[in-house]
Scaffold this motif. Structure first.
Motif, PDB file in Angstrom:
ATOM      1  N   UNK A  75      -7.270   5.690   3.540  1.00 42.33           N
ATOM      2  CA  UNK A  75      -6.256   6.407   3.583  1.00 42.33           C
ATOM      3  C   UNK A  75      -5.405   6.503   2.077  1.00 42.33           C
ATOM      4  N   UNK A  76      -5.511   4.672   1.388  1.00 43.85           N
ATOM      5  CA  UNK A  76      -4.759   4.757   0.199  1.00 43.85           C
ATOM      6  C   UNK A  76      -5.642   4.795  -1.723  1.00 43.85           C
ATOM      7  N   UNK A  77      -5.903   4.408  -2.464  1.00 42.89           N
ATOM      8  CA  UNK A  77      -6.280   3.951  -3.759  1.00 42.89           C
ATOM      9  C   UNK A  77      -6.914   2.734  -3.654  1.00 42.89           C
ATOM     10  N   UNK A  79       1.434   3.896  -6.366  1.00 40.63           N
ATOM     11  CA  UNK A  79       0.632   2.977  -6.570  1.00 40.63           C
ATOM     12  C   UNK A  79       0.325   2.035  -5.676  1.00 40.63           C
ATOM     13  N   UNK A  80      -0.993   0.729  -5.709  1.00 35.94           N
ATOM     14  CA  UNK A  80      -0.578  -0.096  -4.776  1.00 35.94           C
ATOM     15  C   UNK A  80      -0.666  -1.179  -5.698  1.00 35.94           C
ATOM     16  N   UNK A  81       0.079  -2.519  -4.696  1.00 36.12           N
ATOM     17  CA  UNK A  81      -0.219  -3.683  -5.685  1.00 36.12           C
ATOM     18  C   UNK A  81      -1.747  -4.305  -5.040  1.00 36.12           C
ATOM     19  N   UNK A  82      -2.602  -4.568  -5.882  1.00 36.09           N
ATOM     20  CA  UNK A  82      -3.704  -5.225  -5.106  1.00 36.09           C
ATOM     21  C   UNK A  82      -3.334  -6.713  -5.376  1.00 36.09           C
ATOM     22  N   UNK A  83      -2.975  -7.220  -5.983  1.00 39.67           N
ATOM     23  CA  UNK A  83      -2.586  -9.087  -5.643  1.00 39.67           C
ATOM     24  C   UNK A  83      -1.993  -9.113  -5.153  1.00 39.67           C
ATOM     25  N   UNK A 107       0.838  -1.280  -0.190  1.00 41.64           N
ATOM     26  CA  UNK A 107      -0.168  -0.217  -0.371  1.00 41.64           C
ATOM     27  C   UNK A 107       0.855   1.312   0.137  1.00 41.64           C
ATOM     28  N   UNK A 108       2.595   0.669   0.320  1.00 39.32           N
ATOM     29  CA  UNK A 108       2.706   2.254   0.323  1.00 39.32           C
ATOM     30  C   UNK A 108       3.275   2.548  -0.786  1.00 39.32           C
TER      31      UNK A 108
END
Length: 319
Positions: A303-305, A264-268, A260-261
């Motif tokens: 607070x992320x994407x 972008x977000x590493x959604x996988x 999450x840092x």
């Protein structure tokens, strides 16, 4: 694996009726529009075993495929969460292993996270599931997609090299700590294979004893030694083993933070860890996350994407 009292966040529902839930899910997906709230409320409040019963009702009574119906109605990361919940845990992880090795390039960090954070019995289950799913041994597929020290380490792990006992020999741990020191900090140059050999073969209780002895031998922690002597994905893999031995929740809390840092977000990774650990120790991971980063996992996620039903589904699993 480090001994701790595991705290899931998802438990089997005390009242459960597979036919009722299945009919409600079907109704939520029929006609114009989809009731995502019903889908979230049903699937995030049931254990995986209960979800399998719902899927079985879909197949045998409604003559439909639950996962395919969900894919037809949903999209994006929300779909990934919901369909991931409907797969058996080992099938879900094996799909991620396979996806990480398909196409151009290999997602080494996914292989490392899944394979280096699990004990010998868990690895054996994954190996069996993978071959049943894909008709080829996991070790064979992995060897064709990785190289060097990382390939040797992961091959040892998936071929069952790790001791399955819980026996710990303190005097041998001292000898092994001295061997590690002599292969790294104690000489010019590094014998990388020695680190892999010991960390892939010994059971978690023996490894913890080795790490304790190493600090006494070297004055540095094993993590400090590894970071000083190695780099790249091989370093990441060895650190994953060390961190999982010392505190599995700590390891996964750090992985979630990394996901999450930055840009972008590493959604996988975010989705995989939350789904996979929700019935194991996501409660412990939440506690470690807040201890390390002074912020709750839920608030960091918000607070992320992540947005909309995707966020809502993840929060339901976390809380």
């Amino acid at each position: 694996m480090a001994n701790y009292s595991k705290k899931p966040t998802v438990y089997p529902a005390s009242y459960f009726n597979a036919s009722e839930d299945a009919e409600m899910l079907r109704a939520a997906m029929k006609g114009l529009g989809t009731d995502e709230d019903i889908i979230i409320n049903i699937l995030t409040t049931k254990s995986n075993a209960q979800r399998q019963e719902i899927a079985k009702y879909f197949s045998e009574v409604l003559e439909r495929d639950l996962v395919e119906d969900l894919k037809g109605e949903l999209g994006g990361h929300f779909e990934e969460v919901v369909t991931g919940l409907c797969l058996e845990p080992n099938v879900y992880l094996c799909r991620h292993l396979n996806k990480s090795m398909e196409g151009m390039g290999t997602e080494d960090l996914t292989l490392i996270e899944i394979l280096c954070s699990r004990n010998a019995n868990e690895i054996q289950e994954l190996v069996e599931t993978y071959e049943n799913l894909y008709g080829r041994p996991l070790a064979e597929h992995m060897c064709s997609e990785t190289s060097g020290d990382l390939r040797r380490l992961l091959t040892l792990i998936v071929t069952g090299a790790r001791d399955k006992s819980n026996e710990m020999d303190r005097s041998r741990a001292r000898e092994q700590a001295e061997e590690l020191y002599a292969s790294g900090e104690g000489k010019l140059g590094t014998e990388e294979s020695v680190f892999g050999k010991i960390l892939a073969h010994e059971n978690y209780d023996q490894l913890q004893a080795i790490f304790d002895e190493y600090k006494d031998v070297s004055g540095n922690t094993i993590e400090q030694a590894l970071k000083h002597e190695l780099d790249g994905d091989y370093l990441e893999a060895l650190l994953a083993i060390v961190e999982s031995v010392q505190s599995t929740p700590n390891y996964f809390a750090k992985r979630l933070h990394e996901a999450m840092s930055g840009m972008g977000t590493d959604d996988a990774t975010l989705i995989r860890i939350i789904i996979n650990r929700s019935e194991i120790d996501l409660g412990n991971i939440k506690e470690e996350f807040e201890r390390i980063y002074d912020k709750t996992l839920s608030s960091y996620l918000c607070q992320g994407e992540t947005t909309g039903n995707y966020k809502k589904a993840l929060l339901a699993l976390i809380n």
